[in-house]
Motif scaffolding. Structure first.
Motif, PDB file in Angstrom:
ATOM      1  N   ALA A   1       0.837  -1.206   0.000  1.00  0.00           N
ATOM      2  CA  ALA A   1       0.000   0.000   0.000  1.00  0.00           C
ATOM      3  C   ALA A   1       0.872   1.256   0.000  1.00  0.00           C
ATOM      4  O   ALA A   1       0.586   2.219  -0.720  1.00  0.00           O
ATOM      5  CB  ALA A   1      -0.944  -0.003   1.179  1.00  0.00           C
ATOM      6  N   ALA A   2       1.931   1.249   0.791  1.00  0.00           N
ATOM      7  CA  ALA A   2       2.827   2.412   0.849  1.00  0.00           C
ATOM      8  C   ALA A   2       3.506   2.630  -0.503  1.00  0.00           C
ATOM      9  O   ALA A   2       3.635   3.771  -0.958  1.00  0.00           O
ATOM     10  CB  ALA A   2       3.863   2.226   1.950  1.00  0.00           C
ATOM     11  N   ALA A   3       3.925   1.548  -1.151  1.00  0.00           N
ATOM     12  CA  ALA A   3       4.576   1.672  -2.460  1.00  0.00           C
ATOM     13  C   ALA A   3       3.603   2.228  -3.496  1.00  0.00           C
ATOM     14  O   ALA A   3       3.970   3.117  -4.280  1.00  0.00           O
ATOM     15  CB  ALA A   3       5.119   0.316  -2.911  1.00  0.00           C
ATOM     16  N   LEU A   4       2.369   1.729  -3.506  1.00  0.00           N
ATOM     17  CA  LEU A   4       1.377   2.252  -4.455  1.00  0.00           C
ATOM     18  C   LEU A   4       1.012   3.696  -4.134  1.00  0.00           C
ATOM     19  O   LEU A   4       0.833   4.509  -5.048  1.00  0.00           O
ATOM     20  CB  LEU A   4       0.126   1.373  -4.449  1.00  0.00           C
ATOM     21  N   ARG A   5       0.899   4.022  -2.844  1.00  0.00           N
ATOM     22  CA  ARG A   5       0.597   5.407  -2.457  1.00  0.00           C
ATOM     23  C   ARG A   5       1.676   6.345  -2.961  1.00  0.00           C
ATOM     24  O   ARG A   5       1.391   7.401  -3.532  1.00  0.00           O
ATOM     25  CB  ARG A   5       0.467   5.506  -0.935  1.00  0.00           C
ATOM     26  N   ASP A   6       2.927   5.966  -2.755  1.00  0.00           N
ATOM     27  CA  ASP A   6       4.039   6.808  -3.191  1.00  0.00           C
ATOM     28  C   ASP A   6       4.090   6.932  -4.714  1.00  0.00           C
ATOM     29  O   ASP A   6       4.337   8.015  -5.243  1.00  0.00           O
ATOM     30  CB  ASP A   6       5.367   6.249  -2.664  1.00  0.00           C
ATOM     31  N   ALA A   7       3.830   5.827  -5.405  1.00  0.00           N
ATOM     32  CA  ALA A   7       3.834   5.857  -6.878  1.00  0.00           C
ATOM     33  C   ALA A   7       2.710   6.747  -7.396  1.00  0.00           C
ATOM     34  O   ALA A   7       2.907   7.534  -8.333  1.00  0.00           O
ATOM     35  CB  ALA A   7       3.708   4.449  -7.438  1.00  0.00           C
ATOM     36  N   ALA A   8       1.527   6.638  -6.790  1.00  0.00           N
ATOM     37  CA  ALA A   8       0.393   7.462  -7.223  1.00  0.00           C
ATOM     38  C   ALA A   8       0.646   8.936  -6.923  1.00  0.00           C
ATOM     39  O   ALA A   8       0.319   9.803  -7.734  1.00  0.00           O
ATOM     40  CB  ALA A   8      -0.886   6.981  -6.544  1.00  0.00           C
ATOM     41  N   ALA A   9       1.250   9.215  -5.787  1.00  0.00           N
ATOM     42  CA  ALA A   9       1.556  10.613  -5.437  1.00  0.00           C
ATOM     43  C   ALA A   9       2.587  11.200  -6.405  1.00  0.00           C
ATOM     44  O   ALA A   9       2.525  12.388  -6.717  1.00  0.00           O
ATOM     45  CB  ALA A   9       2.062  10.695  -4.005  1.00  0.00           C
ATOM     46  N   ALA A  10       3.505  10.359  -6.883  1.00  0.00           N
ATOM     47  CA  ALA A  10       4.517  10.833  -7.824  1.00  0.00           C
ATOM     48  C   ALA A  10       3.950  11.042  -9.224  1.00  0.00           C
ATOM     49  O   ALA A  10       4.534  11.771 -10.024  1.00  0.00           O
ATOM     50  CB  ALA A  10       5.684   9.846  -7.881  1.00  0.00           C
ATOM     51  N   ALA A  11       2.817  10.397  -9.506  1.00  0.00           N
ATOM     52  CA  ALA A  11       2.174  10.524 -10.827  1.00  0.00           C
ATOM     53  C   ALA A  11       0.700  10.859 -10.606  1.00  0.00           C
ATOM     54  O   ALA A  11      -0.175  10.021 -10.791  1.00  0.00           O
ATOM     55  CB  ALA A  11       2.324   9.232 -11.614  1.00  0.00           C
ATOM     56  N   PRO A  12       0.424  12.095 -10.187  1.00  0.00           N
ATOM     57  CA  PRO A  12      -0.939  12.442  -9.771  1.00  0.00           C
ATOM     58  C   PRO A  12      -2.005  12.346 -10.853  1.00  0.00           C
ATOM     59  O   PRO A  12      -3.197  12.323 -10.539  1.00  0.00           O
ATOM     60  CB  PRO A  12      -0.806  13.883  -9.264  1.00  0.00           C
ATOM     61  N   ASN A  13      -1.611  12.247 -12.103  1.00  0.00           N
ATOM     62  CA  ASN A  13      -2.594  12.145 -13.183  1.00  0.00           C
ATOM     63  C   ASN A  13      -2.701  10.745 -13.774  1.00  0.00           C
ATOM     64  O   ASN A  13      -3.299  10.559 -14.833  1.00  0.00           O
ATOM     65  CB  ASN A  13      -2.272  13.152 -14.289  1.00  0.00           C
ATOM     66  N   ASP A  14      -2.137   9.766 -13.090  1.00  0.00           N
ATOM     67  CA  ASP A  14      -2.162   8.385 -13.563  1.00  0.00           C
ATOM     68  C   ASP A  14      -3.336   7.646 -12.901  1.00  0.00           C
ATOM     69  O   ASP A  14      -3.243   7.169 -11.776  1.00  0.00           O
ATOM     70  CB  ASP A  14      -0.843   7.689 -13.233  1.00  0.00           C
ATOM     71  N   GLY A  15      -4.438   7.565 -13.625  1.00  0.00           N
ATOM     72  CA  GLY A  15      -5.643   6.933 -13.090  1.00  0.00           C
ATOM     73  C   GLY A  15      -5.450   5.476 -12.728  1.00  0.00           C
ATOM     74  O   GLY A  15      -6.047   4.976 -11.780  1.00  0.00           O
ATOM     75  N   THR A  16      -4.588   4.795 -13.477  1.00  0.00           N
ATOM     76  CA  THR A  16      -4.351   3.374 -13.204  1.00  0.00           C
ATOM     77  C   THR A  16      -3.717   3.178 -11.835  1.00  0.00           C
ATOM     78  O   THR A  16      -4.122   2.287 -11.078  1.00  0.00           O
ATOM     79  CB  THR A  16      -3.451   2.752 -14.294  1.00  0.00           C
ATOM     80  N   LEU A  17      -2.737   3.995 -11.490  1.00  0.00           N
ATOM     81  CA  LEU A  17      -2.106   3.881 -10.173  1.00  0.00           C
ATOM     82  C   LEU A  17      -3.095   4.193  -9.050  1.00  0.00           C
ATOM     83  O   LEU A  17      -3.129   3.494  -8.032  1.00  0.00           O
ATOM     84  CB  LEU A  17      -0.895   4.810 -10.075  1.00  0.00           C
ATOM     85  N   TRP A  18      -3.890   5.240  -9.237  1.00  0.00           N
ATOM     86  CA  TRP A  18      -4.876   5.583  -8.209  1.00  0.00           C
ATOM     87  C   TRP A  18      -5.910   4.472  -8.054  1.00  0.00           C
ATOM     88  O   TRP A  18      -6.344   4.149  -6.948  1.00  0.00           O
ATOM     89  CB  TRP A  18      -5.556   6.915  -8.522  1.00  0.00           C
ATOM     90  N   HIS A  19      -6.290   3.851  -9.163  1.00  0.00           N
ATOM     91  CA  HIS A  19      -7.246   2.758  -9.109  1.00  0.00           C
ATOM     92  C   HIS A  19      -6.647   1.560  -8.370  1.00  0.00           C
ATOM     93  O   HIS A  19      -7.292   0.970  -7.500  1.00  0.00           O
ATOM     94  CB  HIS A  19      -7.689   2.360 -10.522  1.00  0.00           C
ATOM     95  N   GLU A  20      -5.426   1.194  -8.709  1.00  0.00           N
ATOM     96  CA  GLU A  20      -4.782   0.051  -8.048  1.00  0.00           C
ATOM     97  C   GLU A  20      -4.614   0.305  -6.547  1.00  0.00           C
ATOM     98  O   GLU A  20      -4.835  -0.595  -5.732  1.00  0.00           O
ATOM     99  CB  GLU A  20      -3.425  -0.248  -8.693  1.00  0.00           C
TER     100      GLU A  20
END
Length: 96
Positions: free
Chosen positions: A11-30
């Motif tokens: 969860a922390a890894a996905l949170r950090d990845a999504a925060a680094a790519a705020p417009n990436d819907g796939t990361l936010w969805h995952e």
């Protein structure tokens, strides 16, 4: 990380990845789906361990963001609706 059973690290890894790519819907969805699955056992129970309500809120906001970023994705909208319907957390919070 999930394969090793470390949901918190995943969860922390996905949170950090999504925060680094705020417009990436796939990361936010995952990220939202991981949090949703992690909190599902606590939905509609009278008490929740510390951190679960915050994860439910984060799941809802992440899935909402993914839906806004990919408005043509029916699957994102369905997953977001399932989270809202299943957890009932947002509606209970708003009713207070």
């Amino acid at each position: 990380l999930l394969a090793t059973g470390d949901t918190a690290a995943a969860a922390a890894a996905l949170r950090d990845a999504a925060a680094a790519a705020p417009n990436d819907g796939t990361l936010w969805h995952e990220y939202g789906m991981l949090l949703s699955a992690w909190t599902r056992p606590y939905w509609r129970k009278g008490s929740m361990p510390n951190g679960v309500p915050q994860r439910i809120i984060a799941a809802e906001s992440s899935l909402a963001r993914a839906t806004r970023l990919a408005p043509d994705s029916v699957w994102y909208a369905i997953d977001y609706a399932n989270q809202l319907w299943g957890s009932n957390f947002t509606s209970l919070t708003m009713a207070k």
